[in-house]
Design a protein around this motif. Structure first.
Motif, PDB file in Angstrom:
ATOM      1  N   GLN A  82      12.429  14.446 -36.729  1.00 49.71           N
ATOM      2  CA  GLN A  82      12.386  13.330 -35.795  1.00 49.71           C
ATOM      3  C   GLN A  82      11.549  12.161 -36.303  1.00 49.71           C
ATOM      4  N   LYS A  83      10.754  12.404 -37.324  1.00 49.91           N
ATOM      5  CA  LYS A  83       9.885  11.357 -37.864  1.00 49.91           C
ATOM      6  C   LYS A  83       9.747  11.552 -39.366  1.00 49.91           C
ATOM      7  N   SER A  84       9.955  10.475 -40.113  1.00 52.22           N
ATOM      8  CA  SER A  84       9.760  10.494 -41.559  1.00 52.22           C
ATOM      9  C   SER A  84       8.936   9.280 -41.959  1.00 52.22           C
ATOM     10  N   ILE A  85       8.210   9.406 -43.057  1.00 50.73           N
ATOM     11  CA  ILE A  85       7.365   8.317 -43.540  1.00 50.73           C
ATOM     12  C   ILE A  85       7.667   8.075 -45.012  1.00 50.73           C
ATOM     13  N   THR A  98       7.523   3.883 -41.188  1.00 43.00           N
ATOM     14  CA  THR A  98       7.585   5.069 -40.338  1.00 43.00           C
ATOM     15  C   THR A  98       8.913   5.054 -39.591  1.00 43.00           C
ATOM     16  N   PHE A  99       9.726   6.073 -39.816  1.00 43.27           N
ATOM     17  CA  PHE A  99      11.050   6.168 -39.203  1.00 43.27           C
ATOM     18  C   PHE A  99      10.987   7.109 -38.004  1.00 43.27           C
ATOM     19  N   ILE A 100      11.545   6.670 -36.897  1.00 46.36           N
ATOM     20  CA  ILE A 100      11.577   7.473 -35.679  1.00 46.36           C
ATOM     21  C   ILE A 100      13.037   7.711 -35.295  1.00 46.36           C
ATOM     22  N   ALA A 106      18.030   5.460 -34.825  1.00 48.84           N
ATOM     23  CA  ALA A 106      16.838   5.533 -35.660  1.00 48.84           C
ATOM     24  C   ALA A 106      16.283   4.123 -35.821  1.00 48.84           C
ATOM     25  N   PHE A 107      14.965   3.992 -35.817  1.00 51.70           N
ATOM     26  CA  PHE A 107      14.353   2.683 -36.017  1.00 51.70           C
ATOM     27  C   PHE A 107      13.068   2.858 -36.810  1.00 51.70           C
ATOM     28  N   GLN A 165      17.726   3.533 -44.852  1.00 44.40           N
ATOM     29  CA  GLN A 165      18.224   4.563 -43.936  1.00 44.40           C
ATOM     30  C   GLN A 165      17.355   5.805 -44.037  1.00 44.40           C
ATOM     31  N   ALA A 166      17.112   6.415 -42.899  1.00 45.22           N
ATOM     32  CA  ALA A 166      16.465   7.722 -42.833  1.00 45.22           C
ATOM     33  C   ALA A 166      17.324   8.636 -41.967  1.00 45.22           C
ATOM     34  N   PHE A 167      17.270   9.933 -42.263  1.00 52.48           N
ATOM     35  CA  PHE A 167      18.000  10.948 -41.502  1.00 52.48           C
ATOM     36  C   PHE A 167      19.520  10.863 -41.774  1.00 52.48           C
ATOM     37  N   ASP A 168      20.147  11.979 -41.808  1.00 51.72           N
ATOM     38  CA  ASP A 168      21.615  12.080 -41.839  1.00 51.72           C
ATOM     39  C   ASP A 168      22.245  11.274 -42.971  1.00 51.72           C
TER      40      ASP A 168
END
Length: 222
Positions: A82-85, A98-100, A106-107, A165-168
């Motif tokens: 759910q969160k990446s940095i 910081t990706f949420i 995602a933002f 992009q983060a996630f998926d």
């Protein structure tokens, strides 16, 4: 083509001796574009970014500049569900994303530390509450136009061009692009102006034809 910045996952040892400390320059130049990816311990890409970064510091009523150099920058961070940095680190500062992730979107919130090599000063800027670069899950945010983030009256960061992009990330690649508002305006304004100009020309032609026909009818009645 963009240079690729080596990524270090959160389980790797800390970075030392990154590079020569940066120096702010009196003249602005185009920042080099580079590509960075962040992988989780299993080797799967969780964050991917392509961008050019320029710091702008205002000192004594003058602007000074520093471009992030791909050859002296390393990507570190943390991959979560759910969160990446993602942190782009160099000797003298870093740029941290910081990706949420929420159920459908995602933002990014950003925390930024600027170079500290100008008169031994450290310039700090933080954006904590804004939701930047929003995109639906599985899509990437793209902006070919220059994006300027004003962090303080004396400090700003320019990102150009940007795709992130983060996630998926299917097979570690960017998903379909979500266009930024600046690019949308650049693309649509000429179309709108062209349509308006065409409409004005059409109205002028129709007005001319109608006036001419009415004059002709008037002559026939006489």
């Amino acid at each position: 083509s963009a240079d690729e910045v080596p990524a270090i996952i959160n389980s790797d040892p800390p970075i030392t001796n990154l590079s020569k400390r940066p120096v702010l320059q009196p003249k602005e130049t185009t920042p080099p574009q580079f590509l960075c990816t962040l992988r989780n311990p299993q080797g799967k890409v969780c964050v991917r970014a392509s961008l050019g970064v320029e710091y702008v510091v205002r000192e004594n009523k003058k602007n000074y500049y520093f471009n992030m150099n791909p050859s002296s920058t390393q990507a570190t961070g943390f991959c979560g569900n759910q969160k990446s940095i993602l942190s782009l680190d160099f000797d003298g500062g870093h740029l941290e994303f910081t990706f949420i992730k929420v159920p459908t979107v995602a933002f990014i919130s950003m925390k930024i530390l600027a170079p500290s090599a100008f008169h031994n000063k450290t310039y700090v800027g933080v954006i904590n509450h804004d939701k930047l670069f929003k995109a639906k899950n599985g899509l990437s945010f793209q902006c070919k136009s220059q994006m300027t983030l004003i962090l303080a009256s004396y400090f700003r960061v320019k990102l150009v061009p940007l795709q992130i992009q983060a996630f998926d990330l299917a097979n570690g690649a960017f998903g379909k692009e979500v266009e930024c508002w600046e690019d949308y305006n650049k693309r649509m304004i000429p179309i709108i102006l062209g349509a308006v100009a065409a409409a004005v020309c059409l109205i002028a032609i129709l007005t001319y034809v109608l006036v001419r026909e009415r004059r002709g009818q008037g002559y026939e009645q006489l």
